[in-house]
Design a protein around this motif. Structure first.
Motif, PDB file in Angstrom:
ATOM      1  N   ILE A 141       0.815  -1.215   0.000  1.00 42.68           N
ATOM      2  CA  ILE A 141       0.000   0.000   0.000  1.00 42.68           C
ATOM      3  C   ILE A 141       0.854   1.273   0.000  1.00 42.68           C
ATOM      4  O   ILE A 141       0.329   2.371  -0.146  1.00 42.68           O
ATOM      5  N   GLU A 142       2.166   1.118   0.150  1.00 44.31           N
ATOM      6  CA  GLU A 142       3.061   2.280   0.137  1.00 44.31           C
ATOM      7  C   GLU A 142       4.390   1.843  -0.463  1.00 44.31           C
ATOM      8  O   GLU A 142       5.251   1.324   0.244  1.00 44.31           O
ATOM      9  N   PRO A 143       4.587   2.027  -1.788  1.00 44.79           N
ATOM     10  CA  PRO A 143       5.848   1.613  -2.419  1.00 44.79           C
ATOM     11  C   PRO A 143       7.065   2.216  -1.710  1.00 44.79           C
ATOM     12  O   PRO A 143       7.070   3.406  -1.372  1.00 44.79           O
ATOM     13  N   TRP A 191      -4.010   8.480  14.686  1.00 43.30           N
ATOM     14  CA  TRP A 191      -5.241   7.822  14.249  1.00 43.30           C
ATOM     15  C   TRP A 191      -5.628   8.265  12.836  1.00 43.30           C
ATOM     16  O   TRP A 191      -6.088   7.449  12.030  1.00 43.30           O
ATOM     17  N   SER A 192      -5.409   9.515  12.537  1.00 48.11           N
ATOM     18  CA  SER A 192      -5.708  10.030  11.202  1.00 48.11           C
ATOM     19  C   SER A 192      -4.863   9.327  10.151  1.00 48.11           C
ATOM     20  O   SER A 192      -5.363   8.940   9.084  1.00 48.11           O
ATOM     21  N   HIS A 193      -3.585   9.131  10.447  1.00 49.70           N
ATOM     22  CA  HIS A 193      -2.693   8.414   9.526  1.00 49.70           C
ATOM     23  C   HIS A 193      -3.135   6.955   9.384  1.00 49.70           C
ATOM     24  O   HIS A 193      -3.125   6.398   8.279  1.00 49.70           O
ATOM     25  N   TYR A 194      -3.506   6.362  10.509  1.00 53.86           N
ATOM     26  CA  TYR A 194      -3.931   4.962  10.490  1.00 53.86           C
ATOM     27  C   TYR A 194      -5.161   4.789   9.603  1.00 53.86           C
ATOM     28  O   TYR A 194      -5.212   3.880   8.768  1.00 53.86           O
ATOM     29  N   LEU A 195      -6.153   5.661   9.777  1.00 57.19           N
ATOM     30  CA  LEU A 195      -7.385   5.573   8.990  1.00 57.19           C
ATOM     31  C   LEU A 195      -7.123   5.768   7.500  1.00 57.19           C
ATOM     32  O   LEU A 195      -7.792   5.159   6.655  1.00 57.19           O
ATOM     33  N   LEU A 198      -5.907   2.426   6.358  1.00 58.86           N
ATOM     34  CA  LEU A 198      -6.987   1.454   6.461  1.00 58.86           C
ATOM     35  C   LEU A 198      -8.011   1.673   5.344  1.00 58.86           C
ATOM     36  O   LEU A 198      -8.562   0.714   4.790  1.00 58.86           O
ATOM     37  N   ALA A 199      -8.228   2.933   4.995  1.00 55.75           N
ATOM     38  CA  ALA A 199      -9.157   3.259   3.902  1.00 55.75           C
ATOM     39  C   ALA A 199      -8.666   2.690   2.574  1.00 55.75           C
ATOM     40  O   ALA A 199      -9.463   2.217   1.758  1.00 55.75           O
ATOM     41  N   ASP A 232     -15.339   8.415   5.083  1.00 60.01           N
ATOM     42  CA  ASP A 232     -14.938   9.680   4.457  1.00 60.01           C
ATOM     43  C   ASP A 232     -13.588   9.528   3.770  1.00 60.01           C
ATOM     44  O   ASP A 232     -13.374  10.054   2.666  1.00 60.01           O
ATOM     45  N   ASN A 233     -12.674   8.811   4.404  1.00 57.75           N
ATOM     46  CA  ASN A 233     -11.355   8.577   3.813  1.00 57.75           C
ATOM     47  C   ASN A 233     -11.438   7.688   2.578  1.00 57.75           C
ATOM     48  O   ASN A 233     -10.660   7.846   1.633  1.00 57.75           O
ATOM     49  N   MET A 234     -12.389   6.792   2.566  1.00 55.50           N
ATOM     50  CA  MET A 234     -12.512   5.841   1.457  1.00 55.50           C
ATOM     51  C   MET A 234     -13.070   6.485   0.192  1.00 55.50           C
ATOM     52  O   MET A 234     -12.867   5.965  -0.908  1.00 55.50           O
ATOM     53  N   GLN A 235     -13.753   7.611   0.324  1.00 50.77           N
ATOM     54  CA  GLN A 235     -14.379   8.248  -0.835  1.00 50.77           C
ATOM     55  C   GLN A 235     -13.374   8.583  -1.933  1.00 50.77           C
ATOM     56  O   GLN A 235     -13.705   8.595  -3.116  1.00 50.77           O
ATOM     57  N   GLU A 236     -12.150   8.818  -1.539  1.00 49.74           N
ATOM     58  CA  GLU A 236     -11.108   9.182  -2.505  1.00 49.74           C
ATOM     59  C   GLU A 236     -10.759   8.019  -3.437  1.00 49.74           C
ATOM     60  O   GLU A 236     -10.262   8.224  -4.541  1.00 49.74           O
ATOM     61  N   TYR A 237     -11.049   6.779  -2.981  1.00 56.16           N
ATOM     62  CA  TYR A 237     -10.556   5.606  -3.707  1.00 56.16           C
ATOM     63  C   TYR A 237     -11.649   4.801  -4.409  1.00 56.16           C
ATOM     64  O   TYR A 237     -11.332   3.975  -5.275  1.00 56.16           O
ATOM     65  N   LEU A 238     -12.905   5.005  -4.058  1.00 57.21           N
ATOM     66  CA  LEU A 238     -13.976   4.193  -4.626  1.00 57.21           C
ATOM     67  C   LEU A 238     -14.505   4.787  -5.923  1.00 57.21           C
ATOM     68  O   LEU A 238     -14.545   6.005  -6.092  1.00 57.21           O
ATOM     69  N   LEU A 239     -14.954   3.934  -6.828  1.00 54.63           N
ATOM     70  CA  LEU A 239     -15.411   4.370  -8.144  1.00 54.63           C
ATOM     71  C   LEU A 239     -16.901   4.678  -8.197  1.00 54.63           C
ATOM     72  O   LEU A 239     -17.347   5.506  -8.960  1.00 54.63           O
TER      73      LEU A 239
END
Length: 274
Positions: A141-143, A191-195, A198-199, A232-239
């Motif tokens: 998830i992080e090259p 926690w913000s970084h973790y989420l 996780l997102a 909210d964090n996941m919205q950036e990645y979902l189609l």
């Protein structure tokens, strides 16, 4: 037989792949059963969950990075226990405890001291061709990111294991979430970084499988109040435009692996009746 927990005991014992360790474990088990007051004749079997790739039909541990073991005959432990023994991956066990509340397809994402998971398709566990399915903790998830205990860099485990959070509170995950609720600034940033990470994991899994996702493990026990923030964090990645109804907190906040692997013997018992 109703999957209700009668008694529990949590004990810390430093692991060694040695006869002495297994004999000690069996002795503690015998004492626990005696103290519980459960007649030995009522015990269908003993389930053992292990962080690693397990072929349960062969009682064989293929590999466990956490325990530093590879290609182990688990009968070396089973022979010390005077009951039928079943071995299974720990995340698979926890997923089995949650499965009775879902139908058809489900993913279980285990967020404990290591990140893992399990895939259920049409109510059947999907093992993969080589019993390696559900190794979500080793998705990149992080090259060129943080080094994971497996030796690779950028694995999900390096960013979303429970230890990442617990380390901010002297190894105490409960204390981390208590500080988070109290508004501790450093904890909130962590926690913000973790989420964020996780997102990425949850979004990738949803885009791949399009089914319910249960967030379990140690972190999953605390996640429910924070699901809107995760979404909210996941919205950036979902189609696709949709709601977050596919995301679920785990129902078993403790002892999920124990309950899940017990289901093996319960199901086996009822299948013989039928």
């Amino acid at each position: 037989m109703k999957a209700n927990i009668i008694d529990t005991l949590r004990t810390r014992l430093v692991f060694h792949h040695a006869e002495r360790y297994y004999a000690t474990l069996a002795k503690k088990l015998t004492q626990f059963i005696w103290d519980s007051g459960v007649p030995q004749s009522k015990i269908l079997g003993v389930g053992i969950s292990i962080p690693g790739i397990v072929i349960s039909s062969e009682n064989r541990l293929v590999i466990s990075h956490v325990l530093y073991l590879k290609d182990i005959d688990l009968n070396s432990l089973a022979k010390h226990i005077p009951y039928p023994v079943c071995f299974e991956n720990d995340a698979v066990c926890a997923a089995m405890a949650e499965l009775k509340h879902f139908h058809n397809n489900m993913l279980y994402l285990s967020l404990s001291n290591s990140v893992g998971g399990a895939i259920f398709l049409n109510n059947e566990l999907y093992y993969g061709n080589h019993f390696r399915s559900g190794e979500f903790g080793h998705m990149l998830i992080e090259p060129d990111g943080k080094q994971c205990y497996c030796g690779k860099c950028g694995c999900a485990d390096a960013y979303c294991s429970a230890k990442i959070l617990a380390n901010y509170a002297k190894g105490n995950l409960s204390a981390f979430f208590k500080k988070l609720q109290e508004g501790d600034a450093e904890i909130q940033i962590a926690w913000s970084h973790y989420l964020k990470y996780l997102a990425i994991i949850a979004s990738n899994l949803h885009l791949t499988f399009d089914c319910d996702i249960i967030l379990g493990g140690y972190v999953g026990s605390y996640i429910e109040p924070y699901l809107p923030e995760l979404w909210d964090n996941m919205q950036e990645y979902l189609l696709f435009e949709q709601d977050n109804s596919f995301l679920h907190p785990c129902r078993f906040q403790q002892n999920a692996a124990g309950v899940g692997i017990a289901m093996h013997f319960i199901n086996q018992f009822f299948s013989k009746i039928n």
